[in-house]
Design a protein around this motif. Sequence first.
Motif, mmCIF file in Angstrom:
data_model
loop_
_atom_site.group_PDB
_atom_site.id
_atom_site.type_symbol
_atom_site.label_atom_id
_atom_site.label_comp_id
_atom_site.label_asym_id
_atom_site.label_seq_id
_atom_site.Cartn_x
_atom_site.Cartn_y
_atom_site.Cartn_z
ATOM 1 N N ASP A 56 90.613 -2.539 71.243
ATOM 2 C CA ASP A 56 90.521 -2.589 72.701
ATOM 3 C C ASP A 56 89.719 -3.773 73.213
ATOM 4 O O ASP A 56 90.083 -4.398 74.212
ATOM 5 N N HIS A 57 88.634 -4.146 72.513
ATOM 6 C CA HIS A 57 87.813 -5.250 73.002
ATOM 7 C C HIS A 57 88.485 -6.608 72.795
ATOM 8 O O HIS A 57 88.019 -7.617 73.329
ATOM 9 N N GLU A 58 89.585 -6.632 72.029
ATOM 10 C CA GLU A 58 90.308 -7.881 71.788
ATOM 11 C C GLU A 58 91.473 -8.085 72.758
ATOM 12 O O GLU A 58 92.139 -9.124 72.725
ATOM 13 N N LEU A 59 91.703 -7.129 73.638
ATOM 14 C CA LEU A 59 92.828 -7.243 74.568
ATOM 15 C C LEU A 59 92.752 -8.484 75.460
ATOM 16 O O LEU A 59 93.782 -9.124 75.706
ATOM 17 N N PRO A 60 91.568 -8.880 75.977
ATOM 18 C CA PRO A 60 91.529 -10.116 76.766
ATOM 19 C C PRO A 60 91.951 -11.349 75.959
ATOM 20 O O PRO A 60 92.581 -12.265 76.507
ATOM 21 N N ARG A 61 91.628 -11.382 74.680
ATOM 22 C CA ARG A 61 92.034 -12.515 73.840
ATOM 23 C C ARG A 61 93.541 -12.493 73.601
ATOM 24 O O ARG A 61 94.183 -13.549 73.552
ATOM 25 N N LEU A 62 94.099 -11.306 73.469
ATOM 26 C CA LEU A 62 95.555 -11.208 73.353
ATOM 27 C C LEU A 62 96.214 -11.668 74.640
ATOM 28 O O LEU A 62 97.217 -12.390 74.611
ATOM 29 N N ASN B 38 92.469 -3.754 81.278
ATOM 30 C CA ASN B 38 93.113 -4.775 80.455
ATOM 31 C C ASN B 38 94.578 -4.430 80.178
ATOM 32 O O ASN B 38 95.443 -5.316 80.132
ATOM 33 N N LEU B 39 94.853 -3.131 80.014
ATOM 34 C CA LEU B 39 96.232 -2.700 79.815
ATOM 35 C C LEU B 39 97.075 -3.062 81.031
ATOM 36 O O LEU B 39 98.212 -3.539 80.903
ATOM 37 N N ALA B 40 96.508 -2.870 82.211
ATOM 38 C CA ALA B 40 97.222 -3.192 83.447
ATOM 39 C C ALA B 40 97.493 -4.692 83.551
ATOM 40 O O ALA B 40 98.566 -5.106 84.027
ATOM 41 N N ARG B 41 96.561 -5.498 83.084
ATOM 42 C CA ARG B 41 96.766 -6.955 83.103
ATOM 43 C C ARG B 41 97.904 -7.348 82.154
ATOM 44 O O ARG B 41 98.730 -8.203 82.484
ATOM 45 N N ASP C 55 106.346 -8.983 82.085
ATOM 46 C CA ASP C 55 107.513 -8.117 81.936
ATOM 47 C C ASP C 55 107.984 -7.986 80.487
ATOM 48 O O ASP C 55 108.693 -7.037 80.151
ATOM 49 N N ASN C 56 107.631 -8.956 79.652
ATOM 50 C CA ASN C 56 108.105 -8.931 78.264
ATOM 51 C C ASN C 56 107.052 -8.370 77.306
ATOM 52 O O ASN C 56 107.141 -8.574 76.093
ATOM 53 N N VAL C 57 106.052 -7.678 77.833
ATOM 54 C CA VAL C 57 105.082 -6.966 76.993
ATOM 55 C C VAL C 57 105.397 -5.477 77.071
ATOM 56 O O VAL C 57 105.545 -4.916 78.153
ATOM 57 N N ILE D 143 101.614 5.366 79.727
ATOM 58 C CA ILE D 143 102.962 5.542 80.272
ATOM 59 C C ILE D 143 103.012 5.124 81.736
ATOM 60 O O ILE D 143 103.948 4.438 82.175
ATOM 61 N N GLU D 144 102.005 5.500 82.504
ATOM 62 C CA GLU D 144 101.963 5.116 83.915
ATOM 63 C C GLU D 144 101.835 3.602 84.073
ATOM 64 O O GLU D 144 102.432 3.000 84.968
ATOM 65 N N THR D 145 101.067 2.983 83.186
ATOM 66 C CA THR D 145 100.842 1.538 83.289
ATOM 67 C C THR D 145 102.094 0.746 82.957
ATOM 68 O O THR D 145 102.436 -0.223 83.649
ATOM 69 N N PHE D 146 102.808 1.134 81.906
ATOM 70 C CA PHE D 146 103.970 0.357 81.456
ATOM 71 C C PHE D 146 105.301 0.939 81.919
ATOM 72 O O PHE D 146 106.316 0.246 81.852
#
Length: 263
Positions: A131-137, A171-174, A179-181, A210-213
């Motif tokens: 989870d803490h690596e999501l901004p780097r992804l 971060n999930l929302a970002r 669209d291709n994630v 599920i709500e986010t994507f």
Amino acid sequence: MMIDTHLHVWDTAAVRIPWLLDAGLPAMADIPHGQDRRFVLVEADATDPVEEADWLVSLAEKDPRVHGVVVSVPLEHPQSERALARIASVPQVVGVRRLLQDRELFDSALFLDGLKQLVAYGLPFDACVRDHELPRLLALIEKVPELTVVLDHMGKPNVRDVSSRDVWQRNLARLAEFDNVFCKLSGLPAECQNADELERCAPDILDTAIETFSSERCLLGSDSPVSKDSSDWCERVLERLAVSLRPAVAEANAVNIYKRRAV
């Protein structure tokens, strides 16, 4: 029909995977029987990615239940283009994963070049991060916005830290703005200490993902046998969805993302 898009299989007599012993996992893991579903076999970080890929493809060639294989390619190596050219010609290969969690690959120029090559070959990339690596992804995806990315295990949210969970959700929302994630609803049992903790946190975490994507960008994945659920994890996930939304998550999205190539 259901496609489990994240099944690990291995045989340490055929493929070397040293970390399994330390993790207390068995020396052999087979494709499960008695389930009316197909599977995407996902690499398990073997010592030799080519050896593992060849072995997984051999299973896919013999077993009609295997929809495809997501193999490991060391995209950060100068020879990665040759490796990609080889696997891209294999009909059973439907995607590539190179573990990112706990590894310093995010800033590698060669790794970025490898991701761009995936775009050229039309192969999706499975991104396994904490989870803490999501901004780097996110920063990596911004450099290759045309790449199809499947986020493994919902980005591994911290199940015991509420503040970390809030950051994960943002971060999930970002990530979902691209669209291709896509998001693989998988891996949560491995993040939980026991069945009680899984029962407590699974509804909220699954509903958030599920709500986010949306149901149009989520996939099912058992992550078996790394993840262990006393119930059927894939059925647990589908129960969080309205009946009308289940076919997309259960099968259609997997077919669209993990495209089986013609022989």
